[in-house]
Design a protein around this motif. Structure first.
Motif, PDB file in Angstrom:
ATOM      1  N   ALA A 191      78.293  -8.446  -8.827  1.00 46.14           N
ATOM      2  CA  ALA A 191      79.233  -8.467  -7.701  1.00 46.14           C
ATOM      3  C   ALA A 191      78.757  -9.440  -6.624  1.00 46.14           C
ATOM      4  O   ALA A 191      79.552 -10.214  -6.073  1.00 46.14           O
ATOM      5  CB  ALA A 191      79.381  -7.059  -7.130  1.00 46.14           C
ATOM      6  N   ASN A 192      77.461  -9.435  -6.355  1.00 43.93           N
ATOM      7  CA  ASN A 192      76.904 -10.326  -5.341  1.00 43.93           C
ATOM      8  C   ASN A 192      77.017 -11.791  -5.753  1.00 43.93           C
ATOM      9  O   ASN A 192      77.227 -12.674  -4.918  1.00 43.93           O
ATOM     10  CB  ASN A 192      75.443  -9.958  -5.079  1.00 43.93           C
ATOM     11  CG  ASN A 192      74.909 -10.586  -3.811  1.00 43.93           C
ATOM     12  OD1 ASN A 192      75.594 -10.622  -2.792  1.00 43.93           O
ATOM     13  ND2 ASN A 192      73.683 -11.086  -3.855  1.00 43.93           N
ATOM     14  N   PHE A 193      76.886 -12.044  -7.068  1.00 40.82           N
ATOM     15  CA  PHE A 193      77.049 -13.397  -7.607  1.00 40.82           C
ATOM     16  C   PHE A 193      78.425 -13.947  -7.234  1.00 40.82           C
ATOM     17  O   PHE A 193      78.556 -15.094  -6.788  1.00 40.82           O
ATOM     18  CB  PHE A 193      76.879 -13.347  -9.127  1.00 40.82           C
ATOM     19  CG  PHE A 193      77.257 -14.593  -9.860  1.00 40.82           C
ATOM     20  CD1 PHE A 193      76.418 -15.694  -9.880  1.00 40.82           C
ATOM     21  CD2 PHE A 193      78.464 -14.667 -10.552  1.00 40.82           C
ATOM     22  CE1 PHE A 193      76.769 -16.854 -10.573  1.00 40.82           C
ATOM     23  CE2 PHE A 193      78.817 -15.816 -11.244  1.00 40.82           C
ATOM     24  CZ  PHE A 193      77.969 -16.912 -11.253  1.00 40.82           C
ATOM     25  N   PHE A 194      79.469 -13.126  -7.387  1.00 44.63           N
ATOM     26  CA  PHE A 194      80.821 -13.556  -7.043  1.00 44.63           C
ATOM     27  C   PHE A 194      81.045 -13.551  -5.530  1.00 44.63           C
ATOM     28  O   PHE A 194      81.725 -14.425  -4.997  1.00 44.63           O
ATOM     29  CB  PHE A 194      81.848 -12.663  -7.735  1.00 44.63           C
ATOM     30  CG  PHE A 194      81.963 -12.879  -9.209  1.00 44.63           C
ATOM     31  CD1 PHE A 194      82.322 -14.124  -9.708  1.00 44.63           C
ATOM     32  CD2 PHE A 194      81.721 -11.855 -10.112  1.00 44.63           C
ATOM     33  CE1 PHE A 194      82.440 -14.346 -11.072  1.00 44.63           C
ATOM     34  CE2 PHE A 194      81.826 -12.062 -11.473  1.00 44.63           C
ATOM     35  CZ  PHE A 194      82.184 -13.302 -11.958  1.00 44.63           C
ATOM     36  N   ILE A 212      87.016 -11.264 -16.746  1.00 43.57           N
ATOM     37  CA  ILE A 212      85.558 -11.240 -16.784  1.00 43.57           C
ATOM     38  C   ILE A 212      85.160 -10.038 -17.634  1.00 43.57           C
ATOM     39  O   ILE A 212      85.618  -8.913 -17.390  1.00 43.57           O
ATOM     40  CB  ILE A 212      84.977 -11.130 -15.369  1.00 43.57           C
ATOM     41  CG1 ILE A 212      85.276 -12.421 -14.599  1.00 43.57           C
ATOM     42  CG2 ILE A 212      83.467 -10.874 -15.409  1.00 43.57           C
ATOM     43  CD1 ILE A 212      85.298 -12.262 -13.120  1.00 43.57           C
ATOM     44  N   VAL A 213      84.313 -10.297 -18.627  1.00 38.50           N
ATOM     45  CA  VAL A 213      83.972  -9.261 -19.614  1.00 38.50           C
ATOM     46  C   VAL A 213      82.500  -8.867 -19.492  1.00 38.50           C
ATOM     47  O   VAL A 213      81.621  -9.732 -19.469  1.00 38.50           O
ATOM     48  CB  VAL A 213      84.262  -9.760 -21.048  1.00 38.50           C
ATOM     49  CG1 VAL A 213      83.928  -8.672 -22.066  1.00 38.50           C
ATOM     50  CG2 VAL A 213      85.726 -10.177 -21.174  1.00 38.50           C
ATOM     51  N   ILE A 214      82.249  -7.568 -19.437  1.00 34.76           N
ATOM     52  CA  ILE A 214      80.892  -7.044 -19.401  1.00 34.76           C
ATOM     53  C   ILE A 214      80.465  -6.720 -20.832  1.00 34.76           C
ATOM     54  O   ILE A 214      81.127  -5.925 -21.504  1.00 34.76           O
ATOM     55  CB  ILE A 214      80.806  -5.755 -18.547  1.00 34.76           C
ATOM     56  CG1 ILE A 214      81.423  -5.991 -17.156  1.00 34.76           C
ATOM     57  CG2 ILE A 214      79.359  -5.284 -18.445  1.00 34.76           C
ATOM     58  CD1 ILE A 214      80.817  -7.119 -16.371  1.00 34.76           C
ATOM     59  N   LEU A 228      81.816  -0.266 -10.950  1.00 33.46           N
ATOM     60  CA  LEU A 228      80.982  -0.505  -9.775  1.00 33.46           C
ATOM     61  C   LEU A 228      81.089  -1.956  -9.307  1.00 33.46           C
ATOM     62  O   LEU A 228      81.091  -2.230  -8.104  1.00 33.46           O
ATOM     63  CB  LEU A 228      79.526  -0.152 -10.084  1.00 33.46           C
ATOM     64  CG  LEU A 228      78.553  -0.194  -8.891  1.00 33.46           C
ATOM     65  CD1 LEU A 228      79.072   0.656  -7.744  1.00 33.46           C
ATOM     66  CD2 LEU A 228      77.167   0.282  -9.316  1.00 33.46           C
ATOM     67  N   VAL A 229      81.192  -2.892 -10.275  1.00 35.63           N
ATOM     68  CA  VAL A 229      81.380  -4.297  -9.901  1.00 35.63           C
ATOM     69  C   VAL A 229      82.655  -4.453  -9.076  1.00 35.63           C
ATOM     70  O   VAL A 229      82.661  -5.067  -8.002  1.00 35.63           O
ATOM     71  CB  VAL A 229      81.456  -5.201 -11.154  1.00 35.63           C
ATOM     72  CG1 VAL A 229      81.835  -6.630 -10.750  1.00 35.63           C
ATOM     73  CG2 VAL A 229      80.134  -5.210 -11.896  1.00 35.63           C
ATOM     74  N   ILE A 230      83.742  -3.871  -9.567  1.00 35.72           N
ATOM     75  CA  ILE A 230      85.039  -3.979  -8.888  1.00 35.72           C
ATOM     76  C   ILE A 230      84.966  -3.401  -7.476  1.00 35.72           C
ATOM     77  O   ILE A 230      85.462  -3.989  -6.508  1.00 35.72           O
ATOM     78  CB  ILE A 230      86.131  -3.268  -9.718  1.00 35.72           C
ATOM     79  CG1 ILE A 230      86.353  -4.029 -11.040  1.00 35.72           C
ATOM     80  CG2 ILE A 230      87.429  -3.165  -8.935  1.00 35.72           C
ATOM     81  CD1 ILE A 230      87.209  -3.291 -12.043  1.00 35.72           C
ATOM     82  N   GLN A 231      84.318  -2.255  -7.344  1.00 35.97           N
ATOM     83  CA  GLN A 231      84.196  -1.603  -6.039  1.00 35.97           C
ATOM     84  C   GLN A 231      83.391  -2.450  -5.048  1.00 35.97           C
ATOM     85  O   GLN A 231      83.637  -2.405  -3.839  1.00 35.97           O
ATOM     86  CB  GLN A 231      83.532  -0.231  -6.192  1.00 35.97           C
ATOM     87  CG  GLN A 231      84.374   0.787  -6.918  1.00 35.97           C
ATOM     88  CD  GLN A 231      83.580   2.041  -7.251  1.00 35.97           C
ATOM     89  OE1 GLN A 231      82.490   2.262  -6.712  1.00 35.97           O
ATOM     90  NE2 GLN A 231      84.112   2.858  -8.154  1.00 35.97           N
ATOM     91  N   LEU A 240      89.524 -10.600  -8.937  1.00 31.57           N
ATOM     92  CA  LEU A 240      88.885 -10.724 -10.243  1.00 31.57           C
ATOM     93  C   LEU A 240      89.208  -9.521 -11.124  1.00 31.57           C
ATOM     94  O   LEU A 240      89.182  -8.383 -10.667  1.00 31.57           O
ATOM     95  CB  LEU A 240      87.364 -10.842 -10.081  1.00 31.57           C
ATOM     96  CG  LEU A 240      86.853 -12.013  -9.234  1.00 31.57           C
ATOM     97  CD1 LEU A 240      85.335 -11.989  -9.163  1.00 31.57           C
ATOM     98  CD2 LEU A 240      87.317 -13.333  -9.806  1.00 31.57           C
ATOM     99  N   ARG A 241      89.504  -9.807 -12.383  1.00 31.61           N
ATOM    100  CA  ARG A 241      89.795  -8.747 -13.350  1.00 31.61           C
ATOM    101  C   ARG A 241      88.547  -8.554 -14.225  1.00 31.61           C
ATOM    102  O   ARG A 241      88.213  -9.434 -15.023  1.00 31.61           O
ATOM    103  CB  ARG A 241      91.018  -9.128 -14.206  1.00 31.61           C
ATOM    104  CG  ARG A 241      92.330  -9.018 -13.461  1.00 31.61           C
ATOM    105  CD  ARG A 241      93.459  -9.729 -14.192  1.00 31.61           C
ATOM    106  NE  ARG A 241      93.280 -11.178 -14.118  1.00 31.61           N
ATOM    107  CZ  ARG A 241      93.692 -11.923 -13.093  1.00 31.61           C
ATOM    108  NH1 ARG A 241      94.335 -11.378 -12.080  1.00 31.61           N
ATOM    109  NH2 ARG A 241      93.491 -13.221 -13.083  1.00 31.61           N
ATOM    110  N   VAL A 242      87.897  -7.405 -14.069  1.00 31.95           N
ATOM    111  CA  VAL A 242      86.636  -7.119 -14.756  1.00 31.95           C
ATOM    112  C   VAL A 242      86.868  -5.992 -15.754  1.00 31.95           C
ATOM    113  O   VAL A 242      87.361  -4.916 -15.389  1.00 31.95           O
ATOM    114  CB  VAL A 242      85.533  -6.705 -13.753  1.00 31.95           C
ATOM    115  CG1 VAL A 242      84.202  -6.494 -14.476  1.00 31.95           C
ATOM    116  CG2 VAL A 242      85.393  -7.760 -12.653  1.00 31.95           C
TER     117      VAL A 242
END
Length: 259
Positions: A191-194, A212-214, A228-231, A240-242
């Motif tokens: 998340a911080n990267f983005f 974006i795929v995990i 958690l990334v989305i939040q 962003l769509r994760v």
């Protein structure tokens, strides 16, 4: 231009950035050669000097050949220190009373190892530098695996389209879905990267068919990763769509029904 780095592995991974710049800066862009080089790095974490030279010559580009060789380091004189990682094929080192694959030992966390083997060869041996292993090879294994199983499901898939603008392009009847694999140890790091990116740097993700795929192994180690990334995304990155890797197939089926 002079670069400064936070760690040696970041400096090593810069070689891939330079390869990318070179392939994009040539007219026409060297898409096939970039794809070939990238696949070689992913599938050859440890390689003989002869095979490395042979692969470089196959690129038919002196600059790319030199840059490919810089992604590796010779370990011939230190082979007794290493074992073959049965998970990814890179090198295990004995640290903290056990064999580890890289500083995170991701392979060891995901599966048992069993009997460990050494390299039995008289030839000089080279391995990927740690930064290339960590930031190119490991996520690349997930990218190749995703391409293989999507292809088996009947989709036409292209690796690293437009010289790595995205990781995978999946062709549907009326449009193309683009997938970008992101492999960060912790969801807040991703998340911080983005969040650190400027809005114009995130423009390519505004296309409604970009996701974006995990990788599944991250979700296995950290349940709820994508949520958690989305939040944690800041407003300028909230578009962003994760998604998790295991949801790709459902996503593509949904895209097809909405065509």
């Amino acid at each position: 231009m002079k670069f400064t780095y936070d760690s040696p592995e970041e400096a090593q991974s810069q070689e891939m950035v330079e390869i990318l710049r070179y392939c994009r800066g040539t007219m026409p862009m060297l898409e096939e050669k970039y794809r070939k080089l990238r696949e070689f790095l992913i599938t050859n974490p440890v390689v003989s000097a002869y095979r490395l030279m042979e692969s470089g010559l196959e690129l038919k580009d002196t600059e790319l050949m030199k840059r490919l060789s810089r992604c590796y380091e010779e370990i011939t004189d230190d082979l007794e220190r290493y074992r073959i990682c049965p998970g990814c094929g890179w090198t295990l080192e004995f640290r903290n009373d056990h064999w580890q694959c890289g500083t995170e030992d991701l392979c060891g966390k995901l599966a048992g190892r069993g009997e460990l083997k050494k390299w039995e060869t008289p030839e000089p041996i080279h391995r990927l530098r740690y930064g290339i292993y960590r930031y190119t090879m490991l996520p690349g294994l997930a990218e190749l695996a995703a391409k293989d199983w999507l292809t088996k499901k009947g989709y036409k898939v292209t690796l690293f389209p437009q010289v790595d603008r995205f990781d995978l392009a999946v062709e549907l009847d009326t449009h193309v879905v683009y997938l970008d694999m992101k492999d960060f140890k912790h969801p807040l790091h991703l998340a911080n990267f983005f969040n650190k990116m400027q809005p114009h740097q995130l423009e390519k993700y505004r296309d409604p068919y970009v996701y974006i795929v995990i990788p599944q192994y991250r979700t296995k180690l950290y349940p709820g990763y994508s949520e958690l990334v989305i939040q944690a995304l800041m407003p300028h990155a909230s578009h962003l769509r994760v998604i998790n890797e295991k949801k790709i197939l459902n996503l593509l089926e949904k895209e097809e029904t909405e065509e």
